[in-house]
Design an enzyme around this catalytic site. Sequence first.
Site, PDB file in Angstrom:
ATOM      1  N   ARG A  36      14.431 -19.440  64.032  1.00  0.00           N
ATOM      2  CA  ARG A  36      15.506 -20.103  63.658  1.00  0.00           C
ATOM      3  C   ARG A  36      16.732 -19.761  64.809  1.00  0.00           C
ATOM      4  NH1 ARG A  36      14.232 -22.310  59.111  1.00  0.00           N
ATOM      5  NH2 ARG A  36      12.505 -21.191  57.848  1.00  0.00           N
ATOM      6  N   HIS A  67       3.294 -21.841  66.628  1.00  0.00           N
ATOM      7  CA  HIS A  67       4.067 -22.864  65.824  1.00  0.00           C
ATOM      8  C   HIS A  67       5.440 -22.569  66.537  1.00  0.00           C
ATOM      9  CE1 HIS A  67       6.304 -25.237  63.220  1.00  0.00           C
ATOM     10  NE2 HIS A  67       5.210 -25.511  62.634  1.00  0.00           N
ATOM     11  N   TYR A  70      11.499 -24.188  64.838  1.00  0.00           N
ATOM     12  CA  TYR A  70      12.226 -25.090  63.800  1.00  0.00           C
ATOM     13  C   TYR A  70      13.089 -26.031  64.456  1.00  0.00           C
ATOM     14  CZ  TYR A  70       8.970 -22.957  60.234  1.00  0.00           C
ATOM     15  OH  TYR A  70       8.199 -22.523  59.346  1.00  0.00           O
ATOM     16  N   HIS A 107       7.097 -30.010  65.454  1.00  0.00           N
ATOM     17  CA  HIS A 107       7.439 -31.239  64.675  1.00  0.00           C
ATOM     18  C   HIS A 107       8.136 -32.221  65.701  1.00  0.00           C
ATOM     19  CE1 HIS A 107       7.596 -28.499  60.805  1.00  0.00           C
ATOM     20  NE2 HIS A 107       6.484 -28.336  61.289  1.00  0.00           N
ATOM     21  N   GLU A 144       2.700 -32.140  65.222  1.00  0.00           N
ATOM     22  CA  GLU A 144       2.109 -31.950  63.808  1.00  0.00           C
ATOM     23  C   GLU A 144       2.833 -33.326  63.059  1.00  0.00           C
ATOM     24  OE1 GLU A 144       3.389 -28.326  61.980  1.00  0.00           O
ATOM     25  OE2 GLU A 144       2.873 -29.292  59.842  1.00  0.00           O
ATOM     26  N   ASP A 178      -1.209 -31.439  59.013  1.00  0.00           N
ATOM     27  CA  ASP A 178      -0.974 -30.722  57.834  1.00  0.00           C
ATOM     28  C   ASP A 178      -1.297 -31.335  56.603  1.00  0.00           C
ATOM     29  OD1 ASP A 178       0.765 -29.729  55.811  1.00  0.00           O
ATOM     30  OD2 ASP A 178       1.662 -28.474  57.223  1.00  0.00           O
ATOM     31  N   HIS A 181       1.730 -32.183  54.418  1.00  0.00           N
ATOM     32  CA  HIS A 181       2.791 -33.509  54.892  1.00  0.00           C
ATOM     33  C   HIS A 181       1.751 -34.716  54.595  1.00  0.00           C
ATOM     34  CE1 HIS A 181       4.615 -30.095  57.598  1.00  0.00           C
ATOM     35  NE2 HIS A 181       4.465 -29.842  56.218  1.00  0.00           N
ATOM     36  N   HIS A 215      -3.217 -27.617  59.472  1.00  0.00           N
ATOM     37  CA  HIS A 215      -2.448 -26.653  58.556  1.00  0.00           C
ATOM     38  C   HIS A 215      -2.697 -26.980  56.929  1.00  0.00           C
ATOM     39  CE1 HIS A 215       1.268 -26.178  61.427  1.00  0.00           C
ATOM     40  NE2 HIS A 215       0.097 -25.546  61.556  1.00  0.00           N
ATOM     41  N   ASP A 228       8.228 -31.719  51.566  1.00  0.00           N
ATOM     42  CA  ASP A 228       7.633 -30.528  52.061  1.00  0.00           C
ATOM     43  C   ASP A 228       7.722 -29.159  51.624  1.00  0.00           C
ATOM     44  OD1 ASP A 228       6.437 -29.043  54.262  1.00  0.00           O
ATOM     45  OD2 ASP A 228       7.934 -29.512  55.950  1.00  0.00           O
ATOM     46  N   HIS A 230       4.802 -26.326  50.340  1.00  0.00           N
ATOM     47  CA  HIS A 230       3.436 -25.884  50.292  1.00  0.00           C
ATOM     48  C   HIS A 230       2.947 -25.254  49.096  1.00  0.00           C
ATOM     49  CE1 HIS A 230       3.852 -25.670  55.033  1.00  0.00           C
ATOM     50  NE2 HIS A 230       4.050 -26.865  54.441  1.00  0.00           N
ATOM     51  N   GLU A 260      -0.130 -22.082  55.561  1.00  0.00           N
ATOM     52  CA  GLU A 260       1.162 -21.767  56.134  1.00  0.00           C
ATOM     53  C   GLU A 260       2.105 -21.374  55.099  1.00  0.00           C
ATOM     54  OE1 GLU A 260       2.191 -25.484  58.083  1.00  0.00           O
ATOM     55  OE2 GLU A 260       2.889 -24.405  59.701  1.00  0.00           O
TER      56      GLU A 260
HETATM   57 ZN    ZN Z   1       5.145 -28.109  55.806  1.00  0.00          ZN
HETATM   58 ZN    ZN Z   2       2.289 -27.236  58.917  1.00  0.00          ZN
END
Ligand code: ZN
Ligand code: ZN
Length: 301
Positions: A36, A67, A70, A107, A144, A178, A181, A215, A228, A230, A260
Site C-alpha cells: 500500500r 502479487h 495495489y 490489476h 489479472e 480470479d 472477479h 486466484h 470484489d 472474496h 486470497e
Molecule cells: Zn479480488
Molecule cells: Zn485476485
Amino acid sequence: MYLGAHVSIAENIALAPERGRAVGAEAIQIFSRSPRMLRRTKPLTTEETQGFRENLEKHGIVRAVIHANYLINLGGADDNTIKYSREAFVEELDRAQALGVRDVIFHPASHGGKGEAASIRTTAESLDWSFDHANAPDVFAVLENTAGQGTVIGSRFEQLAEIIKGCAHVDRLGVCIDTCHTFAAGYDFRTREGYEALLRTVGETVGLGRIRAFHLNDSVGDLGSNLDRHEDIGKGKLGKEPFGFLVNEEHFRGIPGCLEFPGRDAGYKKNLKTLRALVKGPNPPTSPRAPGGKRGDRGTA
Ligand SMILES: [Zn+2]
Ligand SMILES: [Zn+2]
C-alpha cells in the site's frame, strides 16, 4: 493445479514458504513489499533472496508468484500516476527476478475518467516501458481479470487481449483468472455448460496457453454485481461445483491456484481441504508442461 494461498511476508520474506507449508499449500502468492505504498523501498538483501529460495525447496512449495502493489495503475489518468506506477512496477519485476519468481500478477488499470480505450493503450505502453527498464528477463507480467468495479478495466477478457495486442513484448505476458472477479464481472460458470463457454471465451480472447495462475475465491457478490469481495470456497454465490471443474482441468495442470484472503490465514487450511476434496483421481505432482514454457492453445476445442 498446484493449490495454495496468499501468505504474509511480515518480518522476513524468507518466512513465506514456511507459512505456506503450515496451511498445506503447494503454491504461494506473496507481496514482494508493502502493498500500500508506492515509494521505492530498499532492495532485497542476498540473505533474504537466498533464504526465500532455500525455504521454497525445504518446505515443498512448488510454485511461488508475486502479487504487485495495489496502487500500481499503469493506465492511469495523469502523468504522475503513470510515472510512479511504472517505476514501482519495474521494482516488482526486479524483485521477482532476485527471488527467482517468474510471475508478477497485477490489476491492469483504473482509467479514472480518461476512458477505456486510452487506458488500454497506456497500459500496453507502460508494460513495454517497464520491460525495457527492468532487469528481469525471466519474469512474466501477468494481467489479472477484475470484477469491473468503478473505472477499472480488465473485467472483460477482450480488454486483456487488447492490452496484450498493444504490447511489443507479448512473449512476456500472462493472464491470471480470479474466480470471484470472473463471476462478479458477469461470467456464469457455475454449470458445466457455463464453464465450457468460459473456456471458449478465454481461448478466443487471451488464449488458454496464456493462463499462468488462478486466484481461487468464492464470491460474496452475485453474478454481474462487480463486487470484489472474496468468500470461503463453497460458502459464496459460486458454490463448490465450478471449483471442481477447475481443479480437474487438464489445461491447468501445473498452474498455481491460490486462495486470497490476506490477513485471514486461519481459513486457508479449511479452504485447501475443501478444494482438495474436489480433485478426482491423483493430482499429478508435476506438470507435463514446464511452467513458463510455450504451450499450445487448444482454442475452441
Ligand atoms: Zn479480488
Ligand atoms: Zn485476485
